[in-house]
Design an enzyme around this catalytic site. Structure first.
Site, mmCIF file in Angstrom:
data_model
loop_
_atom_site.group_PDB
_atom_site.id
_atom_site.type_symbol
_atom_site.label_atom_id
_atom_site.label_comp_id
_atom_site.label_asym_id
_atom_site.label_seq_id
_atom_site.Cartn_x
_atom_site.Cartn_y
_atom_site.Cartn_z
ATOM 1 N N TRP A 213 0.691 -1.182 0.087
ATOM 2 C CA TRP A 213 0.085 0.144 -0.079
ATOM 3 C C TRP A 213 0.743 1.132 0.086
ATOM 4 O O TRP A 213 0.549 2.245 -0.806
ATOM 5 C CB TRP A 213 -1.204 0.047 1.010
ATOM 6 C CG TRP A 213 -1.955 -1.068 0.843
ATOM 7 C CD1 TRP A 213 -2.412 -2.154 1.429
ATOM 8 C CD2 TRP A 213 -3.072 -0.971 -0.101
ATOM 9 N NE1 TRP A 213 -3.267 -2.912 0.900
ATOM 10 C CE2 TRP A 213 -3.915 -2.234 -0.048
ATOM 11 C CE3 TRP A 213 -3.135 -0.081 -1.256
ATOM 12 C CZ2 TRP A 213 -4.825 -2.185 -1.099
ATOM 13 C CZ3 TRP A 213 -4.280 -0.494 -2.026
ATOM 14 C CH2 TRP A 213 -5.218 -1.395 -2.143
ATOM 15 N N ASP B 264 -1.532 6.743 6.155
ATOM 16 C CA ASP B 264 -2.881 5.803 5.752
ATOM 17 C C ASP B 264 -3.101 4.684 6.971
ATOM 18 O O ASP B 264 -2.363 4.029 7.259
ATOM 19 C CB ASP B 264 -2.411 5.079 4.537
ATOM 20 C CG ASP B 264 -3.329 4.113 4.093
ATOM 21 O OD1 ASP B 264 -4.341 3.839 4.695
ATOM 22 O OD2 ASP B 264 -3.075 3.497 3.019
ATOM 23 N N LYS C 182 -12.233 -1.684 6.277
ATOM 24 C CA LYS C 182 -11.464 -2.848 6.661
ATOM 25 C C LYS C 182 -11.820 -2.855 8.237
ATOM 26 O O LYS C 182 -12.390 -3.986 8.561
ATOM 27 C CB LYS C 182 -10.053 -2.325 6.595
ATOM 28 C CG LYS C 182 -9.360 -2.004 5.314
ATOM 29 C CD LYS C 182 -9.330 -3.138 4.590
ATOM 30 C CE LYS C 182 -8.900 -2.982 3.082
ATOM 31 N NZ LYS C 182 -7.852 -2.095 2.461
#
Ligand SMILES: *Cc1c(COP(=O)(O)O)cnc(C)c1O
Length: 359
Positions: free
Chosen positions: A102, A172, A196
């Site tokens: 990511w 993030d 998530k």
């Protein structure tokens, strides 16, 4: 089929009580005569839902008054572009730490807007660790420092907040927000897709410090401009109303659990016993340096990869779903977010022990 323990990385399991409440309120929300899906986002019912949801998030995370809390669309992926677009503020460089898939995506997108200085990377270690803070190479002329607090695919998680010096720290937190306490005041921006650990997909939470709002050049589209979204209460365009409502239900549930400090204790226990089971076995292993193992996403491989298929098929049969690792890394991954009951982790551990015994 009965409901399973769903170890999906996202969209992921939600608390059953939340789904039941949504089911109960589906046709007629609190005597309004309407489903939340059918409500105007400007009407009094939805305004009440939105306000309670935002206030619960502020309360749970302890967000200081000098931050704007936005609920946007486009996922964390849109933030990969919106961050440089909004806060470069005339500068030509940003610093990024690369700890996995990511971070790599965020770096790639930022590279369209500015020069990216890789302040630190664990790529050579196959993203199984986090480079020591004192080796990070920061540039004081950069606009900000970006990192990913939990790498969902590689199962690597920061245990401390890095020191960004004078640079605004941008994080993030898609896959570990609300799983452990966080000192929001250390950050310039925190962002997270909700699918998530917070609710369904379709909403992105962006928590941005006031001094970073209003810096976007005029060419940035209105819906991508933090200031314009803040002024419009994230309703510059029609928001994902039902997803806001579900997010609100998850936040209420979290408050009933005792908030973040209480859920953190459960998360420590759940992850602790799963890693212990992996470490004690000869069949399973996890490659991540212990100190940086994720409490949310636990990747593991079998000593003999030829057994993977049978492992996954049998797990499915036993009501343990979505265990394949990300297609880029293979093996297995158990995502054990807030909503995964401890009984689900226990069931997985028992299944793994039985599989090892019989293979
Ligand atoms: C899932 C994930 C993303 C991407 O989220 P989208 O909402 O699909 O854009 C980004 N970062 C992390 C850490 C993630 O887990």
């Amino acid at each position: 089929m009965a409901r399973i323990y769903n170890f999906s990385a996202g969209p992921s399991m939600l608390p059953e009580s939340v789904l039941l409440q949504a089911q109960q309120e589906m046709l007629n929300w609190q005597d309004s005569g309407m489903s939340v899906i059918e409500m105007s986002h400007r009407g009094k019912h939805f305004m009440a839902i939105a306000e309670a949801m935002k206030n619960d998030l502020i309360e749970l995370l302890g967000i200081p008054a000098n931050y704007k809390v936005l609920f946007l669309q486009g996922g964390a992926s849109a933030q990969f572009a919106m961050i440089p677009q909004n806060i470069l503020n005339g500068k030509t460089k940003a610093c990024y730490v690369n700890t996995g898939a990511w971070s790599t995506s965020a770096i790639k997108e930022a590279g369209k807007y500015c020069e990216v200085q890789i302040a630190a990377t664990s790529e050579a270690e196959k993203f199984t660790t986090i480079p020591a803070f004192d080796t990070w190479n920061l540039d004081k002329d950069a606009a900000y420092l970006h990192y990913t607090s939990n790498e969902t695919i590689h199962g690597v998680e920061f245990s401390d907040v890095p020191d960004a010096g004078d640079l605004p720290l941008v994080c993030d937190m898609s896959s570990n927000i609300l799983s452990r306490p966080v000192d929001v005041s250390r950050y310039g921006i925190i962002y997270a897709g909700t699918q998530k650990n917070m609710g369904p997909s379709g909403v992105t939470v962006v928590i941005v410090r006031d001094d970073l709002v209003g810096l976007a050049p005029k060419t940035v589209p209105a819906v991508f401009d933090y200031q314009q979204q803040a002024k419009a209460d994230s309703m510059l365009n029609t928001p994902a109303t039902y997803n806001w409502y579900l997010l609100g239900l998850v936040l209420q549930w979290l408050k009933q659990q005792g908030g973040i400090a209480a859920i953190e204790q459960q998360n420590i226990r759940k992850a602790g016993k799963l890693y212990q089971a992996i470490d004690q076995s000869t069949l399973y292993s996890n490659p991540v340096v212990k100190e940086y193992r994720s409490r949310m996403n636990v990747p593991f491989v079998l000593a003999d990869a030829a057994l993977d298929k049978e492992f996954l098929a049998l797990a499915d049969k036993n009501g343990l779903g979505s265990l394949p690792g990300h297609r880029s890394v293979g093996g297995m991954r158990a995502s054990i977010y807030n909503a995964m009951p401890e009984a689900g982790v226990d069931a997985l551990i028992d299944f793994m022990a039985e599989f090892e015994r019989t293979h």
